[in-house]
Design an enzyme around this catalytic site. Structure first.
Site, PDB file in Angstrom:
ATOM      1  N   ILE A   1       0.831  -1.206   0.000  1.00 27.09           N
ATOM      2  CA  ILE A   1       0.000   0.000   0.000  1.00 27.09           C
ATOM      3  C   ILE A   1       0.865   1.254   0.000  1.00 27.09           C
ATOM      4  O   ILE A   1       0.656   2.176  -0.779  1.00 27.09           O
ATOM      5  CB  ILE A   1      -0.929   0.007   1.227  1.00 27.09           C
ATOM      6  N   ALA A   2       1.844   1.294   0.894  1.00 30.29           N
ATOM      7  CA  ALA A   2       2.655   2.514   1.031  1.00 30.29           C
ATOM      8  C   ALA A   2       3.977   2.154   1.686  1.00 30.29           C
ATOM      9  O   ALA A   2       4.107   1.129   2.362  1.00 30.29           O
ATOM     10  CB  ALA A   2       1.914   3.559   1.860  1.00 30.29           C
TER      11      ALA A   2
ATOM     12  N   GLY B   1       7.112   4.109   4.010  1.00 27.10           N
ATOM     13  CA  GLY B   1       7.536   5.303   4.716  1.00 27.10           C
ATOM     14  C   GLY B   1       8.945   5.163   5.241  1.00 27.10           C
ATOM     15  O   GLY B   1       9.660   4.197   4.936  1.00 27.10           O
ATOM     16  N   GLY B   2       9.334   6.123   6.069  1.00 27.10           N
ATOM     17  CA  GLY B   2      10.698   6.117   6.572  1.00 27.10           C
ATOM     18  C   GLY B   2      10.977   5.040   7.592  1.00 27.10           C
ATOM     19  O   GLY B   2      12.127   4.659   7.801  1.00 27.10           O
ATOM     20  N   MET B   3       9.932   4.529   8.257  1.00 23.84           N
ATOM     21  CA  MET B   3      10.136   3.543   9.323  1.00 23.84           C
ATOM     22  C   MET B   3       9.491   2.191   9.024  1.00 23.84           C
ATOM     23  O   MET B   3       9.867   1.197   9.621  1.00 23.84           O
ATOM     24  CB  MET B   3       9.582   4.088  10.639  1.00 23.84           C
ATOM     25  N   ALA B   4       8.516   2.174   8.107  1.00 28.75           N
ATOM     26  CA  ALA B   4       7.799   0.922   7.877  1.00 28.75           C
ATOM     27  C   ALA B   4       7.184   0.925   6.482  1.00 28.75           C
ATOM     28  O   ALA B   4       7.051   1.966   5.836  1.00 28.75           O
ATOM     29  CB  ALA B   4       6.709   0.731   8.932  1.00 28.75           C
ATOM     30  N   THR B   5       6.813  -0.262   6.052  1.00 32.24           N
ATOM     31  CA  THR B   5       6.067  -0.445   4.811  1.00 32.24           C
ATOM     32  C   THR B   5       4.724  -1.065   5.162  1.00 32.24           C
ATOM     33  O   THR B   5       4.652  -1.959   6.000  1.00 32.24           O
ATOM     34  CB  THR B   5       6.823  -1.366   3.836  1.00 32.24           C
ATOM     35  N   VAL B   6       3.667  -0.559   4.533  1.00 29.10           N
ATOM     36  CA  VAL B   6       2.318  -1.035   4.824  1.00 29.10           C
ATOM     37  C   VAL B   6       1.839  -1.900   3.661  1.00 29.10           C
ATOM     38  O   VAL B   6       1.953  -1.513   2.494  1.00 29.10           O
ATOM     39  CB  VAL B   6       1.345   0.133   5.060  1.00 29.10           C
TER      40      VAL B   6
ATOM     41  N   ASP C   1       3.405  11.639  17.752  1.00 30.76           N
ATOM     42  CA  ASP C   1       3.702  11.892  16.331  1.00 30.76           C
ATOM     43  C   ASP C   1       2.424  12.279  15.591  1.00 30.76           C
ATOM     44  O   ASP C   1       2.078  11.699  14.564  1.00 30.76           O
ATOM     45  CB  ASP C   1       4.329  10.643  15.706  1.00 30.76           C
TER      46      ASP C   1
END
Length: 630
Positions: free
Chosen positions: A24-25, A27-32, A141
């Site tokens: 789906i997406a 990011g800097g810390m994780a992938t969804v 956050d």
């Protein structure tokens, strides 16, 4: 949606449970990822931490602890966490899948939003943060990337606790701050510490961005932005976009005060102010150009009925009336006096009326949180005895008295009825009881007796209970059926037609005292022609069993060529195959394919052939009967 198929996790079954469908997406810390929970057959979102974090033991420990805390947070505006786990070097969260866009996507597509619409987004965000704050959690956050907007207009906040887990890692602070520095409170920048008022600060910055389309501070480096958070006062949104109403300026200023004690105490306090501002904003998209401060009604102001004007003492000049003209009343004064009397009466009645408020929606909320919220709203709170419920989990509010949204006097008493969760009954231990005693014990426990089945059993005395289904100790619904299995002791098997030696050996192995009686008979020599007790009779262990067999001394060939077989010289013979040890259905098909008739007799509960007659490799005419015991 990013559906990159080159991702090595796409198509993989993670932790034996989650089949990853697409990405789906990132990011800097994780992938969804979008995934299917094959155990519960539901679509979920999997947030997989990047390898640099997953390899850090401190992060993994903190991550697991935070995930457990977030999973206990139940709120309609919080993305629910179902599960957390690891699969070798993969650390993941299983979450509610929320189709839609992030608030960041909406800002990119539309730019700034009208004040009312911005508040309609912030109100559910603040409600979610408020629930977390009441439960002792801090988001740390808050930003548009962590707010999801569904296609049907629902608002969900995600990533509670993730920032706290990252604080435990060996990542550099610069690496953590780059993506979120625009929303960090002064105390987060200077000390790294954060509490509920830090979330309030970030919410104020987000409201600023929603109504202006930009963050209050920009700079060439993250540290230059951080410096301004610490040393500058957040500007009024109307200084950037003049159409922004003063109410929004006030709300942003309060939330983004540099000193934490000058901000709302938590997100719930800011929520109250946001709801008040939304109620007072005009329904037009933009406020009047003059930006004049609208009239503010306090929470204690009267309902929409206008209050009567105050009565004033009126002094009239004396009027001389000629004596010859009789009395003529001044009808204006009479009417005015009557109006004044009515006005004074109405005023007294109006101010004597008690202030009415609505019972808040507390059903389904944590009991302690509901008590706290109701008390904060000015109610006297009582808690009644709990009640069981199949749908409402233990510890949540099942009902209120008066019912929620009922109009009551301010300061009235609310009684909360907590749920004890689904009522479960422990299946009692009836092992060794008689059937009747077991029935009574099960009924006394609030359960229903189902089927009573008898099973051969050498270890449990005949007519005593072996076990139940469900088993003792299991928790089941009240009134659930419980089947009872009673020992039948020894059950006499059907050995008719079995060779003498096999029958005697089998019965002896089952616990019988076997006696063999041979008689002259036309049956096949050395085979059982009668038995006592009869087949399927229940007896105690060690009971005697007599089998009567056709005499063995008879020459088998003479018997075979005589009697009913009448085997002539032209009779065709077939070899009886070895089927002992085979599945009884396979053995039956094999024998029938060779032209034999098959008779199957049950000895126990197995499906494997234990004995056969005629013995393997015997020759028999086509159409002869082969006996199988299983």
């Amino acid at each position: 949606m990013d559906t990159t198929t080159a991702d090595p996790l796409v198509g993989r079954l993670l932790d034996g449970r989650y089949r990853i469908e697409s990405r789906i997406a990132r990011g800097g810390m994780a992938t969804v990822y979008l995934a299917l929970d094959i155990r519960l057959d539901r679509t979920v979102a999997l947030k997989v931490m990047h390898r640099s974090l997953a390899e850090d033991p401190a992060f993994v420990r903190r991550f697991i602890g935070e995930a457990k805390s977030v999973a206990s947070l139940s709120h309609p505006n919080v993305v629910h966490v179902f599960d957390q786990g690891t699969d070798n070097d993969i650390v993941y969260l299983s979450m509610e899948y929320v189709p839609g866009k992030t608030l960041r996507d909406i800002l990119r597509d539309r730019g700034r939003l009208p004040a009312r619409e911005a508040l309609e987004i912030m109100i559910p965000v603040l409600a979610a943060l408020g629930a977390a704050h009441q439960a002792g959690m801090v988001h740390r956050d808050v930003k548009p990337e962590n707010v999801l907007m569904t296609d049907d207009g629902r608002v969900k906040v995600v990533d509670f606790g993730l920032a706290r887990a990252i604080e435990a890692t060996n990542q550099t602070r610069t690496g953590v701050m780059i993506g979120t520095i625009g929303y960090m409170s002064p105390e987060q920048v200077t000390t790294g510490g954060a509490d509920v008022r830090s979330d309030v600060y970030a919410a104020g910055i987000m409201l600023f961005e929603l109504v202006t389309g930009q963050q209050p501070y920009d700079g060439e480096t993250p540290m230059s932005v951080a410096y301004r958070h610490v040393h500058d006062t957040v500007p009024r949104p109307s200084s950037v976009v003049p159409e922004v109403p003063p109410l929004i300026d006030t709300l942003v200023a309060h939330a983004t005060a540099r000193e934490p004690h000058d901000r709302p105490a938590d997100a719930t306090a800011m929520l109250v102010a946001a709801v008040d501002a939304h109620r007072m904003l005009p329904r037009m998209t933009n406020p009047p150009a003059s930006h004049s401060q609208p009239h503010v009604m306090t929470a204690s102001a009267a309902p929409s009925m206008p209050r009567p004007a105050p009565a004033h003492t009126m002094v009239q000049p004396r009027v001389e009336v000629p004596a010859r003209r009789g009395f003529r009343p001044n009808w204006f004064l009479v009417t005015l006096a009557a109006v004044m009397v009515v006005a004074v009466a109405l005023t007294g009645w109006y101010f004597a009326q008690p202030e009415l408020v609505s019972v808040p929606r507390l059903v389904g909320k944590n009991l302690a949180l509901a008590e706290k919220n109701a008390a904060a709203a000015g109610f006297v709170v009582k808690t009644a005895a709990g009640q069981n419920d199949e749908k409402v989990a233990e510890g949540l509010v099942l009902s209120t008295d008066p019912a929620e949204e009922t109009q009551v006097e301010k300061g009235a008493t609310i009684t909360l009825v907590p749920s004890l969760g689904p009522k479960r009954v422990v299946v009692p231990d009836t092992t060794g009881m008689t059937g009747n005693d077991a029935r009574a014990t099960i009924a006394k426990a609030g359960l229903t007796v189902g089927a009573v089945k008898r099973l051969a059993n050498l270890q449990v005395e005949r007519d005593k209970v072996i076990r139940t289904s469900p088993q003792n100790g299991e928790k089941v619904k009240e009134g659930a059926k419980v089947d009872i299995f009673v020992s039948a002791g020894l059950v006499m098997p059907d050995v008719a037609g079995m060779p003498k030696d096999e029958a005697a050996a089998y019965l002896g192995g089952q616990g019988f005292q076997v006696q063999v009686n041979e008689v002259d008979d036309d049956a096949e020599p050395c085979t059982v022609i009668a038995q006592a007790p009869k087949a399927k009779s229940e007896v105690d262990k060690g009971a005697p069993a007599m089998i009567t067999v056709a005499r063995c001394q008879t020459d088998f060939l003479d018997w075979f060529r005589g009697g009913d077989n009448q085997a002539g010289d032209d009779q065709q013979f077939s070899l009886v195959p070895q089927v002992i040890g085979k599945d009884v259905r396979d053995a039956q098909r094999e024998l029938q394919a060779l032209g034999f008739r098959v008779r199957v007799q049950r000895l126990g509960n197995g499906g494997v052939v234990q004995y056969q007659r005629p013995l393997p490799n015997s020759e028999r005419p086509a159409g002869s009967t082969v006996y199988l015991w299983h």
